[in-house]
Motif scaffolding. Structure first.
Motif, PDB file in Angstrom:
ATOM      1  N   LYS A   1       9.003  -7.584   2.999  1.00 49.86           N
ATOM      2  CA  LYS A   1       8.149  -6.394   2.998  1.00 49.86           C
ATOM      3  C   LYS A   1       7.456  -6.263   1.642  1.00 49.86           C
ATOM      4  CE  LYS A   1       8.600  -1.410   3.634  1.00 49.86           C
ATOM      5  NZ  LYS A   1       9.542  -0.312   3.886  1.00 49.86           N
TER       6      LYS A   1
ATOM      7  N   THR B   1      -7.393  -8.597  -0.241  1.00 45.78           N
ATOM      8  CA  THR B   1      -6.467  -9.336  -1.116  1.00 45.78           C
ATOM      9  C   THR B   1      -7.017  -9.407  -2.533  1.00 45.78           C
ATOM     10  OG1 THR B   1      -5.618 -10.657   0.713  1.00 45.78           O
ATOM     11  CG2 THR B   1      -5.344 -11.569  -1.501  1.00 45.78           C
TER      12      THR B   1
ATOM     13  N   ARG C   1       1.630  -0.865   3.380  1.00 38.36           N
ATOM     14  CA  ARG C   1       1.684  -2.312   3.521  1.00 38.36           C
ATOM     15  C   ARG C   1       0.264  -2.826   3.708  1.00 38.36           C
ATOM     16  NH1 ARG C   1       6.777  -3.974   7.157  1.00 38.36           N
ATOM     17  NH2 ARG C   1       6.168  -5.974   6.276  1.00 38.36           N
ATOM     18  N   PHE C   2       0.090  -4.130   3.493  1.00 36.54           N
ATOM     19  CA  PHE C   2      -1.231  -4.748   3.592  1.00 36.54           C
ATOM     20  C   PHE C   2      -1.878  -4.463   4.948  1.00 36.54           C
ATOM     21  CE2 PHE C   2      -4.219  -8.127   4.508  1.00 36.54           C
ATOM     22  CZ  PHE C   2      -4.911  -8.259   3.320  1.00 36.54           C
ATOM     23  N   THR C   3      -1.127  -4.661   6.027  1.00 37.79           N
ATOM     24  CA  THR C   3      -1.702  -4.466   7.369  1.00 37.79           C
ATOM     25  C   THR C   3      -2.095  -3.009   7.603  1.00 37.79           C
ATOM     26  OG1 THR C   3       0.539  -4.276   8.285  1.00 37.79           O
ATOM     27  CG2 THR C   3      -0.538  -6.428   8.451  1.00 37.79           C
ATOM     28  N   GLU C   4      -1.334  -2.080   7.047  1.00 35.11           N
ATOM     29  CA  GLU C   4      -1.685  -0.660   7.163  1.00 35.11           C
ATOM     30  C   GLU C   4      -2.980  -0.374   6.409  1.00 35.11           C
ATOM     31  OE1 GLU C   4       2.713   1.402   7.422  1.00 35.11           O
ATOM     32  OE2 GLU C   4       2.028   0.682   5.464  1.00 35.11           O
TER      33      GLU C   4
ATOM     34  N   LYS D   1      -5.346  -2.499   5.706  1.00 37.99           N
ATOM     35  CA  LYS D   1      -6.462  -3.151   6.397  1.00 37.99           C
ATOM     36  C   LYS D   1      -6.948  -2.304   7.578  1.00 37.99           C
ATOM     37  CE  LYS D   1      -8.236  -7.572   7.801  1.00 37.99           C
ATOM     38  NZ  LYS D   1      -9.227  -6.914   8.599  1.00 37.99           N
ATOM     39  N   LYS D   2      -6.035  -1.648   8.264  1.00 44.37           N
ATOM     40  CA  LYS D   2      -6.423  -0.772   9.380  1.00 44.37           C
ATOM     41  C   LYS D   2      -7.159   0.469   8.879  1.00 44.37           C
ATOM     42  CE  LYS D   2      -2.668  -2.019  12.497  1.00 44.37           C
ATOM     43  NZ  LYS D   2      -1.395  -1.579  13.080  1.00 44.37           N
TER      44      LYS D   2
ATOM     45  N   ALA E   1      -9.688  -9.511   5.200  1.00 35.39           N
ATOM     46  CA  ALA E   1      -8.394  -9.780   4.567  1.00 35.39           C
ATOM     47  C   ALA E   1      -8.603 -10.370   3.172  1.00 35.39           C
ATOM     48  CB  ALA E   1      -7.564 -10.722   5.433  1.00 35.39           C
TER      49      ALA E   1
END
Length: 126
Positions: free
Chosen positions: A80, A56, A39-42, A44-45, A52
């Motif tokens: 999701k 993107t 996922r995007f947040t994963e 980014k981490k 961001a």
């Protein structure tokens, strides 16, 4: 295999592909996605230092070029979205792996060369 391209020609289409490969976050994003969908947040981490906005833009470009697949599951709450490598993306990752390994092996050599260059530049300026 396609027709031969002249990389040095002003309008060579393979130049655009090489520019994609050399884009700031592309190798890191490909490396992160090589283990499976994220996922995007994963992402980014995992991809430390990326904003961001930059992530993107990178994902959109990779999706447009057929390197990354974006799968949205609207039924989930919240919706999701996962990103994964396409077969084309996986083939690119496989080609970039030796480049990453070379970089890891020679990071000290590059740092030493830069240090010598800086020293030589200072001496020449004095």
């Amino acid at each position: 295999m396609g027709a031969a391209h002249d990389l040095l020609a002003a309008r060579c289409s393979s130049s655009a592909v090489l520019n994609l490969v050399g884009a700031r976050w592309v190798p890191t994003v490909l490396n992160a996605l090589s283990t499976g969908p994220l996922r995007f947040t994963e992402l980014k981490k995992i991809v430390e230092g990326v904003t961001a906005k930059a992530l993107t833009e990178t994902l959109r470009t990779l999706e447009a070029d057929g390197i990354v697949d974006r799968v949205e599951t609207p039924d989930a709450t919240p919706p999701k979205v996962e990103y994964s490598l396409t077969p084309l993306g996986r083939s690119l990752f496989e080609v970039l792996t030796p480049v990453r390994e070379w970089a890891e092996q020679h990071v000290g050599d590059i740092a030493e060369a830069r240090r010598r260059y800086e020293l030589d530049s200072r001496v020449a300026a004095d």
